[in-house]
Design an enzyme around this catalytic site. Structure first.
Site, mmCIF file in Angstrom:
data_model
loop_
_atom_site.group_PDB
_atom_site.id
_atom_site.type_symbol
_atom_site.label_atom_id
_atom_site.label_comp_id
_atom_site.label_asym_id
_atom_site.label_seq_id
_atom_site.Cartn_x
_atom_site.Cartn_y
_atom_site.Cartn_z
ATOM 1 C CG HIS A 14 37.631 41.545 40.703
ATOM 2 N ND1 HIS A 14 38.051 40.614 41.622
ATOM 3 C CD2 HIS A 14 38.699 41.796 39.902
ATOM 4 C CE1 HIS A 14 39.322 40.300 41.381
ATOM 5 N NE2 HIS A 14 39.736 41.015 40.351
ATOM 6 C CG ASP A 16 41.756 44.141 40.734
ATOM 7 O OD1 ASP A 16 42.136 42.980 40.890
ATOM 8 O OD2 ASP A 16 41.012 44.504 39.808
ATOM 9 C CG ASP A 126 41.167 39.057 36.599
ATOM 10 O OD1 ASP A 126 41.238 38.387 35.560
ATOM 11 O OD2 ASP A 126 41.555 40.234 36.667
ATOM 12 C CG HIS A 352 44.971 38.975 40.519
ATOM 13 N ND1 HIS A 352 44.048 38.709 41.490
ATOM 14 C CD2 HIS A 352 44.377 39.880 39.692
ATOM 15 C CE1 HIS A 352 42.940 39.395 41.263
ATOM 16 N NE2 HIS A 352 43.113 40.130 40.190
#
Length: 914
Positions: A14, A16, A126, A352
């Site tokens: 994941h 980010d 997420d 996000h």
């Protein structure tokens, strides 16, 4: 022995892009990860595949540093060993506009197709809650599923899982949107790291798999179990094939496979046919939880970012795209390449952890630069499109007022006819420096220009009240396409006036002209919207300002009076960028009863404005205990810190503006913030009898209960909004529209008060460690803008929703030359109507060259969309979110179209050009 279940192990990370480290620090780790992945794929055929987190920007970021590895990367994608798309970035669902979500999907698909097949996986691992229209968005993109980690399960500290309170019986469910679209929903019930770092050692693997298999079986509806081999910025597990072989030996009745999402979805869909999955409808916001882990207050972290985002989105999708489309229809260019660049730059702020304002300070500093870069491109597109349009508009009708008549156009790029106050800067006269005059002579001649004896008229020759501000001598320059820059000096003025009934997606022309000899001004008498210094009134509204700066708002058509509006509320905040936490036992401070300064600052026939000032002593910060608790990683709901006894002055300047034809009251709040660890809101008591309210969301007016679910323990029940929130009863309602203020709460105070967060100031990121964020205290000058729109109880049919959407969209004005043209002085290329339809997009498709127009139905009942155009075309067709032609509409006319639109349907119509 027959296998009884399958363990699907999916390798991923994941990613980010920026979060607890700045972008480039994460970027280094990304390059290392992909380097190791490419080597592993080439060295070990048993390492089957890897999922690139659903976002194609990973490819851009990697190849920016490793361009020589493009062929290797592309080969593995085409061979089905690296899965990419469908998004460009993994965005927040509630803080990005509907069209930004669409562009994100469109760009992700376009970029993925360059390398290979697009993953048909609705990936939201997420995302901090999910909007209700995502099932329809996925369905229109040909995606039949949605994977997500939040929204329907109790989530506590560090993503712990609770056994009860599920909206679904299983981690597999059917998710239904408000229009009836359904997708297979897959909840990461044990998070998207439940198969992370699988042991190779048999003893360690036995302990690992005993627990992991039990956890997965606890929530799974079928014998197809999902294990996510990865986590945030997780390095590649290079010994995974060996770990899988160990697991297979230990558990022969379980089939362990190095799988992928497509295979897993297919297996689950087949196995779940007779399992009776639960159906979950609408928004997924963790409504059935204790309310402490929803991350909802990211909507108010670093409000300045949300405001910049609102401006950037509106400028691109609601101004630049429509203007460029109209310009293209009349000989101009539609710069697809510039739009893609501007959108990508803006979308890079939409992950996000970025747009939510919940990263370290360095991340958000870089975001400000990206916002500026995207806006500068959009402004350049707008300027070029306006040049094409103004050159085509016939302004010769003003030539009867003399050769020095100064035409201008006011453009309304919203979906509805519009009346409102606009401003435009005009060059009354220019002298180019190429003329060879000295700078002193040039300046002197411009200063000597006579501005007297001029009035503003519309295309019918009717004088329009306006205010003229002499901006004096000004320097400017042209940048011609065929020669060097051309500097000049000019005499500039600024005109402000009310533009009335400007057509949707169109314009109205005006001119500032000199009265002919013997003519006098057509307007006589003083017209004012003021009654003294504390009452503003027009045909629709009456505003009475009290001594403490609060005000009463009367909606004349219904007779409803709203009282005690505009009071400021201030509380401490000992939470973090993710969640608000008021100190235990604290009583909120308010400006109610606190004397305010009140004075008139504008009094014209078209608008009146009153300024309200407060100098308010509030606690300077939290007390010293807060930092100790932060450093000790005390879970924020358990903190005991209070507010400091020391105080500072919070200086507030509020401006109330009422326009002559306005149906709403504009509020501008200017905040000089020197306090820390606090939240500032403005309160709007409605005193309306309503158990639910409506909030603008992605392609939807979501209806939400005013009271939270029984499981909710958090004293705060704040929610997300896009353009507005509305409380209504039969015959009366109040909508509060905003510009980039994405957090509100309906207070449980017996008055159904709408509280809008203007500013929230905290000093730490939060989540899994101690990350100080002093810039999240938002010190210095801050602003907020809102529009109060009272109505007859139906926010849609009354036009209040349309007014709220128009509030998001800036007027565009431009000076024109005096010349004949092919376009009339008042014009729109498109006329449409639809009882509950809202226009969302008006743009050109790059592949087909066609005009694509999108609406959504704000209501659950079907409506009829009527469309008329004088654009030469080959006919109308229905499209989808990806702008693929889905059906030629049964319509023999190329001038008009009647199209039924289902309840809450998102409908895109293509007009074939060329």
């Amino acid at each position: 022995m027959n296998k009884q279940q399958t363990a699907h192990i999916i390798s991923h990370t994941h990613w980010d892009r920026e979060w607890y480290l700045p972008y480039e620090r994460h970027h280094i780790r990304l390059v290392q990860l992909v380097d190791s992945l490419l080597d592993k794929l080439e060295q070990d055929p048993d390492f089957k595949s890897f999922f690139f987190d659903g976002q194609t920007i990973i490819i851009e970021d990697y190849l920016q540093v490793r361009p020589g590895n493009r062929e290797r990367l592309e080969r593995h994608i085409r061979e089905g060993r690296i899965f990419i798309g469908p998004w460009y970035i993994l965005q927040d669902a509630f803080l990005t506009s509907p069209e930004a979500n669409v562009r994100n999907l469109q760009i992700g698909h376009k970029d993925a197709r360059v390398y290979g097949e697009v993953s048909r996986i609705g990936y939201f691992p997420d995302t901090f809650g999910l909007t209700g229209q995502i099932p329809q968005l996925m369905a229109q993109a040909g995606i039949t599923n949605a994977f997500f980690g939040r929204g329907v399960k109790p989530t506590g500290f560090n993503n712990t899982v609770s056994d009860d309170g599920y909206e679904s019986s299983f981690s597999e469910l059917l998710w239904e949107g408000p229009d009836g679209s359904k997708v297979l929903g897959i909840l990461f019930a044990n998070w998207y790291s439940n198969g992370n770092e699988i042991p190779v050692d048999p003893a360690e693997a036995k302990v690992f798999w005993d627990r992991k298999l039990s956890d997965a079986e606890r929530f799974a509806a079928t014998d197809q179990l999902l294990f996510m081999n990865g986590c945030d910025h997780q390095p590649l597990q290079t010994d995974l094939p060996e770990a899988i072989r160990t697991a297979q030996r230990l558990y022969p009745q379980t089939d362990f496979v190095h799988s992928n999402f497509a295979d897993y979805v297919g297996a689950v869909a087949a196995a779940a046919l007779d399992r009776g999955l639960s159906t979950v409808k609408g928004e997924l916001r963790s409504q059935r939880t204790d309310g402490w882990g929803t991350l909802v207050n990211t909507a108010s972290a670093r409000v300045y970012l949300k405001q910049m985002n609102q401006r950037g989105q509106a400028l691109l999708e609601k101004v630049a795209e429509p203007l460029a489309s109209i310009a293209r229809l009349h000989g101009g260019e539609y710069p697809h390449h510039l739009f893609t660049y501007a959108w990508k730059t803006l979308l890079q702020n939409h992950p996000h952890d970025s747009i939510c304002g919940c990263s370290v300070d360095e991340v958000h500093r870089e975001m400000v630069t990206r916002f500026d870069k995207s806006r500068h491109i959009a402004e350049g597109i707008v300027e070029g499109s306006m040049q094409t349009i103004t050159q085509a508009v016939d302004t010769s009708l003003f030539s009867g007022f003399g050769e020095d008549a100064l035409p201008l156009v006011a453009v309304n790029t919203s979906g509805w006819s519009r009346t409102g106050t606009v401003s435009v800067e005009l060059d009354v006269a220019r002298l180019y420096l190429r003329e060879g005059l000295t700078l002193e002579v040039t300046a002197s001649r411009m200063k000597a220009i006579d501005l007297d004896g001029r009035v503003l008229i519309n295309e019918q020759g009717t004088e329009i009240p306006c205010t003229v501000e002499d901006l004096g001598l000004s320097f400017g320059y042209d940048l011609p396409d065929d020669r060097f820059r051309q500097p000049y000096m000019c005499r500039k003025v600024k005109l402000t006036f009310e533009a009335e009934d400007v057509p949707a997606l169109g314009w109205r022309s005006y001119a500032w002209v000199r009265l002919q000899e013997g003519e006098g001004a057509l307007l006589t008498g003083k017209v004012s919207l003021l009654q003294g210094e504390q009452v503003l009134e027009n045909a629709n509204l009456r505003v009475e300002i009290m001594a403490d700066g609060s005000f009463a708002l009367t909606h004349k058509p219904s007779g409803k009076v709203y009282r005690d509006l505009g009071i400021y509320e201030n509380t401490g905040d000992i939470g973090n960028e993710y969640m608000f936490r008021q100190p235990a036992g604290e009583t909120p401070l308010t400006t109610q009863g606190f004397a305010a300064g009140i004075r008139v600052i504008e009094d014209t026939p078209y608008r009146a404005s009153v300024e309200i000032t407060h100098e308010w002593a509030i606690p300077a910060s939290a007390d010293s205990l807060l930092e100790d608790e932060q450093r000790s990683l005390v879970y924020y709901p358990e903190r005991q810190a209070q507010r400091s006894t020391a105080t500072v002055l919070l200086k507030l300047r509020t401006v109330l503006r009422l326009e002559q034809g306005g149906k709403g009251l504009k509020i501008e709040s200017f905040i000089s913030n020197t306090a820390k660890d606090h939240r500032l809101r403005m309160l709007f008591p409605t005193d309306l009898a309503a158990s639910t309210h409506r909030a603008d969301s992605m392609f939807e007016l979501a209806e939400r209960p005013n009271e939270p679910a029984p499981e909710w323990l958090n004293p705060s029940n704040t929610q997300h909004q896009q353009s507005f929130v509305d409380v209504a009863e039969a015959g009366a309602g109040l909508a509060v529209a905003n510009l980039g203020l994405n957090e509100y709460e309906i207070l449980r105070d017996g008055r159904n008060t709408i509280a809008v967060t203007l500013l929230r100031c905290v000093g730490e990121m939060g989540d899994w460690g101690w990350f100080p964020t002093p810039e999240a205290q938002c010190q210095g000058e801050q602003t907020a803008e809102m529009l109060l729109i009272p109505h007859d109880g139906d926010v849609v049919s009354s036009g209040a929703a349309a007014g709220a959407y128009q509030f998001q969209i800036p007027w565009i004005t431009a000076q024109a030359e005096l010349h004949p043209g092919t376009l009339p002085a008042v014009y729109s290329p498109l006329r449409w109507s639809g009882k509950s339809a809202a226009l969302s997009s008006f743009k050109m498709n790059e592949d087909s060259g066609d005009l694509l127009i999108r609406w959504f139905n704000m209501e659950s009942k079907p409506c009829e969309l009527h469309l008329e155009t004088d654009i030469p075309n080959r006919g109308f067709y229905k499209s989808n979110i990806l702008e693929d032609k889905s059906a030629v509409l049964d319509c023999s006319s190329t001038v008009a179209l009647e199209l039924p639109v289902g309840g809450h349907e998102i409908v895109t119509v293509g007009i074939g050009l060329g």
